[in-house]
Design a protein around this motif. Structure first.
Motif, short mmCIF file in Angstrom:
data_model
loop_
_atom_site.label_atom_id
_atom_site.label_comp_id
_atom_site.label_asym_id
_atom_site.label_seq_id
_atom_site.Cartn_x
_atom_site.Cartn_y
_atom_site.Cartn_z
N MET A 1 10.38 -1.98 -8.55
CA MET A 1 9.06 -2.65 -8.07
C MET A 1 9.57 -3.49 -6.93
O MET A 1 10.54 -3.80 -6.39
N GLU B 1 7.21 -8.62 -4.34
CA GLU B 1 5.81 -9.47 -4.38
C GLU B 1 5.38 -8.99 -5.87
O GLU B 1 4.83 -9.85 -6.69
N ASP B 2 5.58 -7.91 -6.43
CA ASP B 2 5.13 -7.58 -7.75
C ASP B 2 5.91 -8.24 -8.70
O ASP B 2 5.37 -8.81 -10.00
N ARG B 3 7.27 -8.37 -8.53
CA ARG B 3 8.13 -8.85 -9.51
C ARG B 3 7.81 -10.61 -9.74
O ARG B 3 7.64 -11.00 -10.75
N ALA C 1 4.74 -11.78 -8.83
CA ALA C 1 3.17 -11.95 -9.40
C ALA C 1 3.40 -11.90 -10.95
O ALA C 1 2.86 -12.68 -11.72
N ARG C 2 4.40 -10.97 -11.69
CA ARG C 2 4.44 -10.83 -12.97
C ARG C 2 5.27 -12.05 -13.82
O ARG C 2 4.77 -12.48 -14.54
#
Length: 269
Positions: free
Chosen positions: A169, A172-174, A176-177
């Motif tokens: 990932m 940024e995605d980590r 966000a989650r």
């Protein structure tokens, strides 16, 4: 003449039969009045004893079963007492046709005394109503705990999935989650704060707490600790990923700055 005598005799006979019927009804009314007064006095005593037996239970299954029992007992007692009081009044109305005024006054006073005791129905109803409120509150409290307990498993799975998939990932995605998970956890913590306030009002406090109430307290404490710990673990992960985002951003910025220099250096050579 003979027809007139016959009609007169029939009329006299009918009046005699009516008087005999009234006398028998009055006699039955006197007997019924005495028996019903004795029975209703016993029913008042039974109702008083049943009120004393109404207790709080904090094991939800036991509380629901006991409430049903108390509701049935109240309904039976209320119907029996009201039915007997109606019969007593019907007995009096029948007797009042033939008894003298002084006797009517005595009976009216007796009936008023019985009527005053009907308040036991109201007290019985109020006592059972308090248990109804308790059971309703316990049901909602138990539902809240079970809902969060179930959610804890999925929240933990989400955090583990973020950790395990982190290599595949973008930073940024980590972040966000994990931030989404933090928001979800924060909402559940607010619910648990409300549950803690409810527990103080709903369950007994102090040193000698009944075992069935303590079970609820222990479950609330277990769930609260789990969610609090999960919040801390998620915060730590989010901080890690935030740093990754920072380093990644710095890396990309460095590349952008270094690339033109590298191109120019290659042209110069």
């Amino acid at each position: 003449m003979s027809r007139g005598v016959e009609e007169g005799w029939d009329d006299t006979k009918k009046k005699a039969q009516d008087r005999l019927k009234l006398l028998n009804e009055t006699k039955d009314a006197f007997i019924g009045y005495a028996e019903n007064n004795e029975t209703i006095a016993n029913e008042f005593d039974i109702a008083e004893e049943e009120i004393k037996k109404v207790k709080k239970h904090f094991n939800l299954e036991a509380a629901v079963a006991d409430l049903k029992k108390r509701q049935d007992l109240y309904n039976k007692s209320n119907d029996t007492i009201n039915g007997l009081f109606e019969s007593i009044n019907a007995n009096y109305n029948c007797m009042a046709i033939t008894i003298p005024e002084d006797k009517k006054k005595i009976l009216t006073k007796e009936i008023k005394a019985v009527e005053a005791k009907l308040e036991v129905n109201g007290r019985f109803k109020e006592t059972v109503a308090k248990i109804e409120v308790l059971v309703d509150s316990l049901t909602n409290f138990d539902k809240n705990l079970k809902t969060i307990d179930s959610w804890m498993q999925s929240a933990t799975a989400e955090l583990n999935d973020i950790k395990e998939a982190s290599g595949a990932m973008l930073p940024e995605d980590r972040v966000a989650r994990t931030m989404d998970l933090q928001e979800d956890i924060a909402a559940k913590i607010e619910i648990l704060k409300s549950d803690a306030a409810t527990e103080l009002e709903l369950l007994p406090q102090g040193d000698k707490v009944p075992a069935d109430a303590q079970a609820f307290k222990d479950e609330l404490a277990r769930i609260t600790k789990y969610v609090t710990d999960l919040a801390e673990k998620t915060r730590i992960e989010c901080d890690k990923y935030s740093n990754d985002v920072k380093f990644w951003a710095e890396y990309r910025t460095g590349i952008k700055e270094f690339t033109p220099w590298l191109v120019n250096a290659e042209k110069a050579t």
